[in-house]
Scaffold this active site. Structure first.
Site, PDB file in Angstrom:
ATOM      1  N   GLN A 121      64.011  80.873  31.636  1.00  0.00           N
ATOM      2  CA  GLN A 121      63.762  79.553  32.222  1.00  0.00           C
ATOM      3  C   GLN A 121      64.973  78.647  32.011  1.00  0.00           C
ATOM      4  O   GLN A 121      65.255  78.243  30.878  1.00  0.00           O
ATOM      5  CB  GLN A 121      62.528  78.937  31.555  1.00  0.00           C
ATOM      6  CG  GLN A 121      62.110  77.611  32.154  1.00  0.00           C
ATOM      7  CD  GLN A 121      60.997  76.965  31.345  1.00  0.00           C
ATOM      8  OE1 GLN A 121      61.177  76.622  30.183  1.00  0.00           O
ATOM      9  NE2 GLN A 121      59.833  76.817  31.948  1.00  0.00           N
ATOM     10  N   GLY A 122      65.687  78.347  33.071  1.00  0.00           N
ATOM     11  CA  GLY A 122      66.866  77.482  32.974  1.00  0.00           C
ATOM     12  C   GLY A 122      66.541  76.077  33.426  1.00  0.00           C
ATOM     13  O   GLY A 122      66.897  75.678  34.542  1.00  0.00           O
ATOM     14  N   SER A 124      66.255  73.062  30.776  1.00  0.00           N
ATOM     15  CA  SER A 124      66.926  72.082  29.916  1.00  0.00           C
ATOM     16  C   SER A 124      68.442  72.167  30.049  1.00  0.00           C
ATOM     17  O   SER A 124      69.002  73.246  30.266  1.00  0.00           O
ATOM     18  CB  SER A 124      66.556  72.328  28.450  1.00  0.00           C
ATOM     19  OG  SER A 124      65.173  72.313  28.283  1.00  0.00           O
ATOM     20  N   SER A 156      65.614  80.531  26.428  1.00  0.00           N
ATOM     21  CA  SER A 156      65.067  81.668  25.676  1.00  0.00           C
ATOM     22  C   SER A 156      65.241  82.950  26.474  1.00  0.00           C
ATOM     23  O   SER A 156      65.088  82.952  27.700  1.00  0.00           O
ATOM     24  CB  SER A 156      63.576  81.456  25.388  1.00  0.00           C
ATOM     25  OG  SER A 156      63.380  80.243  24.712  1.00  0.00           O
ATOM     26  N   GLU A 239      52.148  76.446  31.631  1.00  0.00           N
ATOM     27  CA  GLU A 239      52.679  76.615  30.286  1.00  0.00           C
ATOM     28  C   GLU A 239      51.745  76.000  29.247  1.00  0.00           C
ATOM     29  O   GLU A 239      51.601  76.496  28.143  1.00  0.00           O
ATOM     30  CB  GLU A 239      54.062  75.963  30.212  1.00  0.00           C
ATOM     31  CG  GLU A 239      54.769  76.159  28.901  1.00  0.00           C
ATOM     32  CD  GLU A 239      56.223  75.681  28.963  1.00  0.00           C
ATOM     33  OE1 GLU A 239      57.000  76.151  28.150  1.00  0.00           O
ATOM     34  OE2 GLU A 239      56.560  74.856  29.833  1.00  0.00           O
TER      35      GLU A 239
HETATM   36  C1  LIG Z   1      62.447  77.398  20.406  1.00  0.00           C
HETATM   37  C2  LIG Z   1      62.775  76.678  21.679  1.00  0.00           C
HETATM   38  C3  LIG Z   1      62.791  77.363  22.873  1.00  0.00           C
HETATM   39  C4  LIG Z   1      63.122  76.712  24.056  1.00  0.00           C
HETATM   40  N1  LIG Z   1      63.173  77.439  25.216  1.00  0.00           N
HETATM   41  C5  LIG Z   1      63.567  76.844  26.362  1.00  0.00           C
HETATM   42  C6  LIG Z   1      63.731  77.606  27.570  1.00  0.00           C
HETATM   43  O1  LIG Z   1      63.531  78.829  27.594  1.00  0.00           O
HETATM   44  N2  LIG Z   1      64.141  76.978  28.680  1.00  0.00           N
HETATM   45  C7  LIG Z   1      64.384  75.630  28.700  1.00  0.00           C
HETATM   46  O2  LIG Z   1      64.723  75.117  29.755  1.00  0.00           O
HETATM   47  N3  LIG Z   1      64.244  74.873  27.590  1.00  0.00           N
HETATM   48  C8  LIG Z   1      63.844  75.451  26.408  1.00  0.00           C
HETATM   49  N4  LIG Z   1      63.731  74.696  25.263  1.00  0.00           N
HETATM   50  C9  LIG Z   1      64.125  73.285  25.307  1.00  0.00           C
HETATM   51  C10 LIG Z   1      63.007  72.288  25.093  1.00  0.00           C
HETATM   52  O3  LIG Z   1      62.210  72.180  26.229  1.00  0.00           O
HETATM   53  C11 LIG Z   1      63.695  70.955  24.725  1.00  0.00           C
HETATM   54  O4  LIG Z   1      64.287  71.125  23.469  1.00  0.00           O
HETATM   55  C12 LIG Z   1      62.730  69.807  24.667  1.00  0.00           C
HETATM   56  O5  LIG Z   1      62.220  69.497  25.937  1.00  0.00           O
HETATM   57  C13 LIG Z   1      63.392  68.545  24.071  1.00  0.00           C
HETATM   58  O6  LIG Z   1      64.598  68.245  24.674  1.00  0.00           O
HETATM   59  P1  LIG Z   1      65.918  67.961  23.768  1.00  0.00           P
HETATM   60  O7  LIG Z   1      66.078  69.113  22.872  1.00  0.00           O
HETATM   61  O8  LIG Z   1      67.026  67.622  24.682  1.00  0.00           O
HETATM   62  O9  LIG Z   1      65.562  66.706  22.882  1.00  0.00           O
HETATM   63  P2  LIG Z   1      65.591  65.100  23.328  1.00  0.00           P
HETATM   64  O10 LIG Z   1      64.958  65.030  24.640  1.00  0.00           O
HETATM   65  O11 LIG Z   1      67.016  64.681  23.200  1.00  0.00           O
HETATM   66  O12 LIG Z   1      64.720  64.509  22.227  1.00  0.00           O
HETATM   67  C14 LIG Z   1      65.194  64.124  20.931  1.00  0.00           C
HETATM   68  C15 LIG Z   1      64.115  63.303  20.239  1.00  0.00           C
HETATM   69  O13 LIG Z   1      63.871  62.120  21.016  1.00  0.00           O
HETATM   70  C16 LIG Z   1      62.517  62.012  21.343  1.00  0.00           C
HETATM   71  N5  LIG Z   1      62.361  61.411  22.677  1.00  0.00           N
HETATM   72  C17 LIG Z   1      63.032  61.706  23.807  1.00  0.00           C
HETATM   73  N6  LIG Z   1      62.579  60.997  24.837  1.00  0.00           N
HETATM   74  C18 LIG Z   1      61.581  60.233  24.361  1.00  0.00           C
HETATM   75  C19 LIG Z   1      60.681  59.280  24.947  1.00  0.00           C
HETATM   76  N7  LIG Z   1      60.694  58.988  26.248  1.00  0.00           N
HETATM   77  N8  LIG Z   1      59.784  58.714  24.141  1.00  0.00           N
HETATM   78  C20 LIG Z   1      59.728  59.002  22.821  1.00  0.00           C
HETATM   79  N9  LIG Z   1      60.520  59.881  22.217  1.00  0.00           N
HETATM   80  C21 LIG Z   1      61.445  60.488  22.989  1.00  0.00           C
HETATM   81  C22 LIG Z   1      61.996  63.434  21.328  1.00  0.00           C
HETATM   82  O14 LIG Z   1      60.601  63.480  21.108  1.00  0.00           O
HETATM   83  C23 LIG Z   1      62.776  64.032  20.180  1.00  0.00           C
HETATM   84  O15 LIG Z   1      62.139  63.739  18.976  1.00  0.00           O
HETATM   85  C24 LIG Z   1      63.410  75.331  24.056  1.00  0.00           C
HETATM   86  C25 LIG Z   1      63.371  74.628  22.849  1.00  0.00           C
HETATM   87  C26 LIG Z   1      63.073  75.287  21.660  1.00  0.00           C
HETATM   88  C27 LIG Z   1      63.067  74.498  20.397  1.00  0.00           C
END
Ligand SMILES: Cc1cc2nc3c(=O)[nH]c(=O)nc-3n(C[C@H](O)[C@H](O)[C@H](O)COP(=O)(O)OP(=O)(O)OC[C@H]3O[C@@H](n4cnc5c(N)ncnc54)[C@H](O)[C@@H]3O)c2cc1C
Lengths: 377, 292
Positions: A121-122, A124, A156, A239
């Site tokens: 899944q691409g 993020s 992932s 999901e």
């Molecule tokens: C083990 C794992 C597997 C994953 N696999 C995939 C995958 O296969 N494909 C894929 O596309 N993605 C994947 N992800 C990505 C995942 O979907 C993102 O990490 C997640 O959506 C959060 O985005 P970010 O890491 O950019 O954090 P950010 O969005 O930068 O968030 C950082 C912090 O800010 C908070 N925050 C952000 N916006 C708000 C808001 N509006 N209100 C309140 N708080 C806020 C968040 O809650 C968090 O605490 C994976 C992540 C993990 C950990």
């Protein structure tokens, strides 16, 4: 209100149990967590067995209750988890089934069901996580192809995937939700670089994916151009549906093992620890009931998983972390030994409040979509 | 598996809600607070007439012949509206104490923590109330006496108490959300601030998880399910009332606004079914008892 199963459902359960009893003892040994090709082969081999036994599409076509029974029984029997098949079976596949053309369904669905192709899944990107619609990976039209450039992160299974369900920006001028399209990108196309990322648990579960002028046929677009956001929402609701059923069953087993261990090592004599485990028992029993409630609701409303999934995910991700923290309490200083059971699980549990929508984002969803509170920006 | 309310159960829920809205609305609640210890006997008989107390009594004994799930739904509504009186004791006495089923006789029970609710207003007391001493009850809607000898609890009482807690938690969440949408500060509804919004979301999560646990226990009547329901419903009610209070600001701290009544009653109910540590210990022991 009824918690008994229909004769048809009971028969499904009995047949499944019988089949699991026959097939599980002859499975090959589980590969090591670091052996990606081995894991791919193992997970696909399991899907193939499911397919040949008639269980391939249990995630798609079966009623929600049948799916619940399937996930409950396979977990109880110790059967393999979907593993590398996760995205294909639970995100990309259902999306293609719902939104794809007959040709697209014929091309991509059978190999997913037969355990022949792995999807990743691409979605993020480095600058688009919670705010997914801010994604910038650009797709420019050139004849019958899109030319895609940008980068994805946290992908992932990227290392072993054949296909990637990719979100790209096809109209940079449009409002951010309106210029996105959903593409199926072959992972062996020229211009793709996959760089594994090490997780805090030491494993390489996910990767960065760099895209440099990658050509993806226009025919690989599912849904209309610039309608990818809506197409994606279909995926995300899947999901958050029944994805965690097996895990709740597994957590309840771990909790019993934990109690047994505490009894053995003397920690059980501490009433504070005992009561903590008692509370966790209540927690996971309740989560199991909530699962049954949500599944019955999906049954009543025609199968589409609703926002109830967010309520469940919030509570469950927290409970899972509590469970493994309690495990550390049972171990004491041995909880610092990576070779002890549950120590790695404790580390992995930390991703649950982040992946698939952080807890903060889930709270926004619950507050705005269920409770009707005003939307933030 | 169809773990959802049936048509009949929905109708029953709606019927009780409608009756209580009509007979025990805001004004009646105020009046009850202003006249502590007074039981509205007319309302009590009306509850008897619609079958609130005789709900689980077999039809041959003049009852309604329904089961625990229906009783849970009725008690949830009672918890929601803060309906005062020894509802539980009278309901549990329906088969044994003459007049309890119809609402003619008001029954009080000696509870598991050595407390008796509504002792002075009751016609019949079950358990040993000798040496009862009144205390200044924290809850204006629940007069309490302390007695030297506690009495064992009926698991059904534990479950129905959890149902009341669930109703109270549901109501607290609704009140908080209503206020968060209407009250404006800094030029916007306070429900737009995440600190407030997330409190409300967590209230709903606790309530809906407790709901699944309480309804499941009503279906199975399994002791571990009942302990589970009790722990989750207590948490949802007490924390829900606290968060609702917080969302209301200064108004939340007034005698006028009803949230303190939810909180105080929720506290009373946490003791009605005995010590919570007992439920925790039961559930801990159950972990060693059998494989799942
Ligand atoms: C083990 C794992 C597997 C994953 N696999 C995939 C995958 O296969 N494909 C894929 O596309 N993605 C994947 N992800 C990505 C995942 O979907 C993102 O990490 C997640 O959506 C959060 O985005 P970010 O890491 O950019 O954090 P950010 O969005 O930068 O968030 C950082 C912090 O800010 C908070 N925050 C952000 N916006 C708000 C808001 N509006 N209100 C309140 N708080 C806020 C968040 O809650 C968090 O605490 C994976 C992540 C993990 C950990």
């Amino acid at each position: 209100m009824d918690l008994t199963y229909t004769p048809e459902e009971q028969e499904f359960r009995a047949r499944l149990r019988e089949w699991l009893g026959k097939v599980l003892p002859v499975l090959p040994p589980k590969p090591s967590p670091d052996d990606w090709p081995g894991r791919r082969a193992y997970d696909l081999g399991w899907q193939r067995r499911l397919h040949d036994a008639g269980y391939a599409d249990v995630h798609w076509d079966a009623s929600p209750t049948m799916r619940l029974i399937f996930l409950e029984e396979t977990e109880k029997a110790g059967a393999p988890y979907v593993g590398a098949g996760f995205v294909g079976l639970l995100h990309a596949g259902p999306t293609i089934a719902a939104e794809g053309t007959p040709e697209q369904r014929a091309r991509w669905l059978p190999p997913i069901l037969r355990g022949e192709e792995v999807w990743c899944q691409g979605f993020s990107e480095p600058d688009a996580g919670s705010d997914l619609a801010a994604l910038r990976t650009r797709a420019r039209r050139d004849g019958d192809d899109y030319v895609v450039s940008g980068s994805k992160i946290w992908t992932s299974h990227a290392e072993v995937a054949d296909w990637c369900e990719l979100l790209v920006r096809t109209d940079p001028e449009a409002p951010k939700h309106r210029g996105i399209s959903w593409l199926a990108m072959p992972m062996d196309a020229p211009g793709i670089t996959v760089r594994p990322l090490k997780t805090l648990a030491g494993s390489a579960e996910f990767a960065e994916v760099f895209l440099d002028e990658v050509r993806v046929p226009v025919a690989n677009r599912v849904g209309d151009e610039n309608d990818g956001w809506r197409v994606t929402m279909v995926t995300l609701s899947f999901e958050r549906g029944t994805a965690f059923v097996g895990e709740v069953v597994a957590c309840r087993r771990v909790l019993r093992e934990l109690a047994g261990e505490a009894r053995k090592n003397g920690r059980w004599d501490d009433p504070v620890l005992r009561r903590r485990l008692g509370r966790l028992n209540a927690e996971f029993r309740a989560l199991w009931r909530l699962t049954q409630w949500n599944v019955s609701e999906a049954e009543r409303t025609g199968g589409v998983p609703g926002v109830g999934g967010s309520v469940f995910k919030l509570r469950y991700s927290h409970a899972r972390q509590e469970l493994y923290d309690a495990a550390a309490d049972v171990w004491g200083p041995d909880s610092l030994d990576l070779d002890r059971p549950w120590v790695l699980d404790r580390l992995s549990s930390l991703s649950y409040t982040i992946a698939a929508g952080t807890s903060q984002i889930q709270r926004n969803i619950v507050a705005e979509r269920i409770l009707g509170l005003p939307k933030g920006r | 598996m169809r773990f959802q309310l049936t048509e009949d159960q929905r109708a029953l829920q709606g019927g009780v809600r409608e009756l209580l809205a009509r007979r025990f609305g805001r004004e009646e609640l105020r009046a009850a607070v202003d006249a502590p210890g007074c039981l509205d006997r007319a309302l009590w008989r009306e509850l008897g007439a619609v079958g609130f107390f005789a709900l689980r009594l077999p039809e041959v004994q003049g009852g309604v012949g329904l089961g625990l799930p229906e009783a849970v739904l009725a008690f949830e509504e009672a918890g929601r509206t803060l309906l005062p009186g020894p509802l539980m004791a009278t309901h549990l006495a329906a088969a044994e104490v003459p007049g309890a089923a119809t609402g003619e006789t008001v029954v009080a029970d000696v509870g598991a923590c050595g407390l008796v609710e509504w002792l002075a207003a009751a016609d019949v007391v079950r358990g040993d109330a000798a040496g009862a001493v009144p205390l200044r009850s924290v809850d204006p809607l629940t007069p309490l006496h302390r007695v030297p000898v506690a009495r064992g609890v009926d698991p059904v009482a534990v479950l129905l108490t959890a149902a009341e807690q669930l109703g109270s938690a549901t109501r607290a969440c609704e009140l908080a959300v209503q206020h968060a949408r209407a009250r404006e500060q800094f030029g916007q509804p306070i429900g737009g601030f995440q600190a407030v919004k997330h409190l409300c979301a967590e209230m709903l999560v606790r309530t809906e998880t407790a709901r699944a646990a309480v309804y499941a226990a009503a279906v199975t009547a399994d002791p571990a399910d009942i302990d589970t329901a009790r722990l989750l419903a207590d948490e949802a009610a007490v924390r829900g009332a606290r968060d609702c209070l917080q969302v209301h600001g200064g108004m939340g701290f007034t005698w006028e606004f009803e949230v303190h009544l939810h909180l105080k009653r929720a506290w009373v109910r946490t003791h009605r079914a005995g010590d919570a540590t007992e439920s925790e210990e039961n559930l801990a022991a159950e972990l060693l008892a059998q494989p799942i």
